[in-house]
Write a protein that holds these residues in place. Structure first.
Motif, PDB file in Angstrom:
ATOM      1  N   VAL A   1      -0.810  -4.656  -0.536  1.00  0.00           N
ATOM      2  CA  VAL A   1      -1.700  -4.116   0.490  1.00  0.00           C
ATOM      3  C   VAL A   1      -2.835  -5.094   0.793  1.00  0.00           C
ATOM      4  O   VAL A   1      -3.242  -5.261   1.949  1.00  0.00           O
ATOM      5  CB  VAL A   1      -2.256  -2.751   0.043  1.00  0.00           C
ATOM      6  CG1 VAL A   1      -3.363  -2.264   0.990  1.00  0.00           C
ATOM      7  CG2 VAL A   1      -1.134  -1.725  -0.019  1.00  0.00           C
TER       8      VAL A   1
ATOM      9  N   GLY B   1       3.225  -0.419   4.290  1.00  0.00           N
ATOM     10  CA  GLY B   1       3.753   0.700   3.523  1.00  0.00           C
ATOM     11  C   GLY B   1       5.031   0.380   2.803  1.00  0.00           C
ATOM     12  O   GLY B   1       5.229  -0.755   2.334  1.00  0.00           O
TER      13      GLY B   1
ATOM     14  N   LEU C   1       1.244   5.128  -2.455  1.00  0.00           N
ATOM     15  CA  LEU C   1       0.114   5.196  -1.536  1.00  0.00           C
ATOM     16  C   LEU C   1      -1.172   5.541  -2.276  1.00  0.00           C
ATOM     17  O   LEU C   1      -2.235   4.986  -1.980  1.00  0.00           O
ATOM     18  CB  LEU C   1       0.373   6.234  -0.439  1.00  0.00           C
ATOM     19  CG  LEU C   1       1.590   6.034   0.471  1.00  0.00           C
ATOM     20  CD1 LEU C   1       1.518   6.996   1.657  1.00  0.00           C
ATOM     21  CD2 LEU C   1       1.731   4.608   0.953  1.00  0.00           C
TER      22      LEU C   1
ATOM     23  N   ARG D   1      -4.943   3.617  -2.198  1.00  0.00           N
ATOM     24  CA  ARG D   1      -5.669   4.319  -1.132  1.00  0.00           C
ATOM     25  C   ARG D   1      -7.062   3.746  -0.901  1.00  0.00           C
ATOM     26  O   ARG D   1      -7.557   3.732   0.234  1.00  0.00           O
ATOM     27  CB  ARG D   1      -5.763   5.812  -1.453  1.00  0.00           C
ATOM     28  CG  ARG D   1      -6.642   6.166  -2.636  1.00  0.00           C
ATOM     29  CD  ARG D   1      -6.575   7.673  -2.951  1.00  0.00           C
ATOM     30  NE  ARG D   1      -7.510   8.062  -4.004  1.00  0.00           N
ATOM     31  CZ  ARG D   1      -7.276   7.904  -5.291  1.00  0.00           C
ATOM     32  NH1 ARG D   1      -6.139   7.355  -5.690  1.00  0.00           N
ATOM     33  NH2 ARG D   1      -8.166   8.283  -6.195  1.00  0.00           N
TER      34      ARG D   1
ATOM     35  N   LEU E   1      -6.866   0.127   1.317  1.00  0.00           N
ATOM     36  CA  LEU E   1      -6.338  -0.003   2.672  1.00  0.00           C
ATOM     37  C   LEU E   1      -7.468  -0.221   3.670  1.00  0.00           C
ATOM     38  O   LEU E   1      -8.432   0.545   3.726  1.00  0.00           O
ATOM     39  CB  LEU E   1      -5.545   1.248   3.049  1.00  0.00           C
ATOM     40  CG  LEU E   1      -4.818   1.218   4.397  1.00  0.00           C
ATOM     41  CD1 LEU E   1      -3.682   0.207   4.363  1.00  0.00           C
ATOM     42  CD2 LEU E   1      -4.288   2.605   4.747  1.00  0.00           C
TER      43      LEU E   1
ATOM     44  N   TRP F   1      -0.768   3.768   7.037  1.00  0.00           N
ATOM     45  CA  TRP F   1       0.430   3.714   6.207  1.00  0.00           C
ATOM     46  C   TRP F   1       1.672   3.934   7.073  1.00  0.00           C
ATOM     47  O   TRP F   1       1.678   4.770   7.969  1.00  0.00           O
ATOM     48  CB  TRP F   1       0.411   4.806   5.137  1.00  0.00           C
ATOM     49  CG  TRP F   1      -0.617   4.706   4.058  1.00  0.00           C
ATOM     50  CD1 TRP F   1      -1.530   5.659   3.709  1.00  0.00           C
ATOM     51  CD2 TRP F   1      -0.825   3.625   3.147  1.00  0.00           C
ATOM     52  NE1 TRP F   1      -2.300   5.243   2.648  1.00  0.00           N
ATOM     53  CE2 TRP F   1      -1.880   3.989   2.278  1.00  0.00           C
ATOM     54  CE3 TRP F   1      -0.221   2.375   2.985  1.00  0.00           C
ATOM     55  CZ2 TRP F   1      -2.352   3.161   1.271  1.00  0.00           C
ATOM     56  CZ3 TRP F   1      -0.685   1.545   1.974  1.00  0.00           C
ATOM     57  CH2 TRP F   1      -1.735   1.936   1.131  1.00  0.00           C
TER      58      TRP F   1
ATOM     59  N   TRP G   1       2.339  12.948   2.661  1.00  0.00           N
ATOM     60  CA  TRP G   1       2.126  11.577   3.131  1.00  0.00           C
ATOM     61  C   TRP G   1       1.160  11.542   4.302  1.00  0.00           C
ATOM     62  O   TRP G   1       0.332  10.633   4.400  1.00  0.00           O
ATOM     63  CB  TRP G   1       3.458  10.948   3.525  1.00  0.00           C
ATOM     64  CG  TRP G   1       4.497  10.994   2.442  1.00  0.00           C
ATOM     65  CD1 TRP G   1       4.284  11.095   1.099  1.00  0.00           C
ATOM     66  CD2 TRP G   1       5.909  10.962   2.615  1.00  0.00           C
ATOM     67  NE1 TRP G   1       5.477  11.111   0.423  1.00  0.00           N
ATOM     68  CE2 TRP G   1       6.493  11.041   1.320  1.00  0.00           C
ATOM     69  CE3 TRP G   1       6.752  10.869   3.725  1.00  0.00           C
ATOM     70  CZ2 TRP G   1       7.870  11.026   1.121  1.00  0.00           C
ATOM     71  CZ3 TRP G   1       8.128  10.864   3.527  1.00  0.00           C
ATOM     72  CH2 TRP G   1       8.680  10.938   2.243  1.00  0.00           C
TER      73      TRP G   1
ATOM     74  N   ALA H   1      -0.574   8.545   6.320  1.00  0.00           N
ATOM     75  CA  ALA H   1       0.606   7.942   6.954  1.00  0.00           C
ATOM     76  C   ALA H   1       0.630   8.302   8.432  1.00  0.00           C
ATOM     77  O   ALA H   1       0.570   9.477   8.797  1.00  0.00           O
ATOM     78  CB  ALA H   1       1.881   8.421   6.274  1.00  0.00           C
TER      79      ALA H   1
END
Length: 325
Positions: A217, A230, A243, A247, A250, A256, A289, A294
């Motif tokens: 990431v 992702g 994820l 988190r 990001l 995502w 998600w 996402a």
């Protein structure tokens, strides 16, 4: 939702990706097992089958369809189809054209009251897909290659997809940090192109080469052209912990992208093993998600149009496919 994805979004929530193109082609009777070109061979031998498969995913509710170019390359076409480099380039570009033709047919047939035009994502698989030896799920080849060598390999594919007018480039099933670095650097050579970067992963913390997903990431954060980062082609149950692990890292500009496989086990000799219990399904987990941020959700291997229909119903109810551009 990352700010770079907003031009593609509507009020309907996440963009719905399609499922496994090769899965749908095989469901319609095409034999792809063992083919070093996989579904890309059909760009020459049966382009109508590709158009029809794209169309079925659009009918199922996909907002984004991905081209049949995952395993396509100039070198591969020359070696396995006995064509010239010019013809190989045209074949690679045709992947985008076929997808666009399917979108045009869908928009024409559906006669929407509101403008809604699904996106075409140009698929770029890892170098290991060309090697056709399973290394796309380990990334072992990257140990023997430099970032520059990987950039040289991928440059022609990206150039063809960009020249053909793909709305986005989908860097898919990337197994190693080194290949991710190469793709992020290469993307800068195509300043008008946007892309997502999706990794294959071995567990809930690591991508396929054993590196931490958090490090992957961080590489994506370096790019001003990526709209999302992702995972794809991993069991659905791995998505949430992956994820969750990253988190806090990001970039606010990124979203995502997640499109796991069915959760069934792949055997290099026997193919997909359908017996035994699989993990929770994509429609069952998609709300989690989405809560994790996402903004692009779909499926990979063993996910067909019926699964995408169910996913759309879960995320968007009965609303129309989103207007993307």
């Amino acid at each position: 939702m990352g700010s770079r994805l907003r031009p593609y979004m509507t009020d309907y929530g996440p963009l719905i990706l399609d499922g496994g193109l090769a899965t749908e082609l095989e469901a319609q009777g095409t034999n792809l097992q063992g083919d070093p070109l996989w579904s890309a061979r059909l760009l020459q031998t049966n382009p109508q089958a590709i158009r029809d498969a794209h169309y079925r995913f659009l009918l199922s509710g996909a907002d984004v369809i991905t081209t049949a170019t995952y395993q396509a390359s100039i070198e591969g076409f020359i070696a396995h189809l006995d064509v010239s480099s010019e013809c190989a380039r045209e074949l690679l570009m045709s992947g985008v054209q076929l997808a666009k033709e399917s979108v045009n047919r869908f928009v024409s047939d559906s006669r929407p009251t509101e403008q809604r035009r699904p996106l075409v994502a140009g698929s770029v698989g890892p170098y290991g897909a060309f090697l056709h030896n399973g290394s796309e799920y380990t990334g072992a080849y990257a140990e023997e290659m430099s970032v520059e060598e990987l950039k040289v390999w991928h440059r022609q594919q990206v150039d063809c997809l960009a020249a053909a007018g793909a709305d986005l480039v989908a860097f898919e099933t990337i197994p190693s940090l080194k290949e991710a670095e190469a793709l992020v650097e290469l993307l800068r050579e195509f300043p008008n192109s946007k892309a997502w970067l999706s990794f294959s992963c071995k567990d809930g913390r690591c991508i396929s080469d054993g590196s931490l997903f958090t490090d992957a990431v961080q590489i994506a954060n370096r790019s001003m052209q990526l709209v999302a980062v992702g995972v794809n082609c991993c069991p659905p149950a791995l998505v949430e912990p992956l994820l969750d692990s990253a988190r806090s890292l990001l970039s606010p500009d990124l979203s995502w992208v997640v499109y796991p496989n069915s959760g069934e086990e792949w055997d290099t000799e026997q193919g997909w093993l359908t017996s035994g219990k699989t993990s929770a399904s994509i429609p069952e987990l998609c709300h989690t998600w989405m809560k994790q941020g996402a903004a692009l959700i779909g499926g990979c291997c063993r996910i067909g149009p019926a699964h995408i229909t169910e996913l759309r119903q879960q995320l968007k109810g009965r609303c129309s496919p989103a207007s993307a551009v």
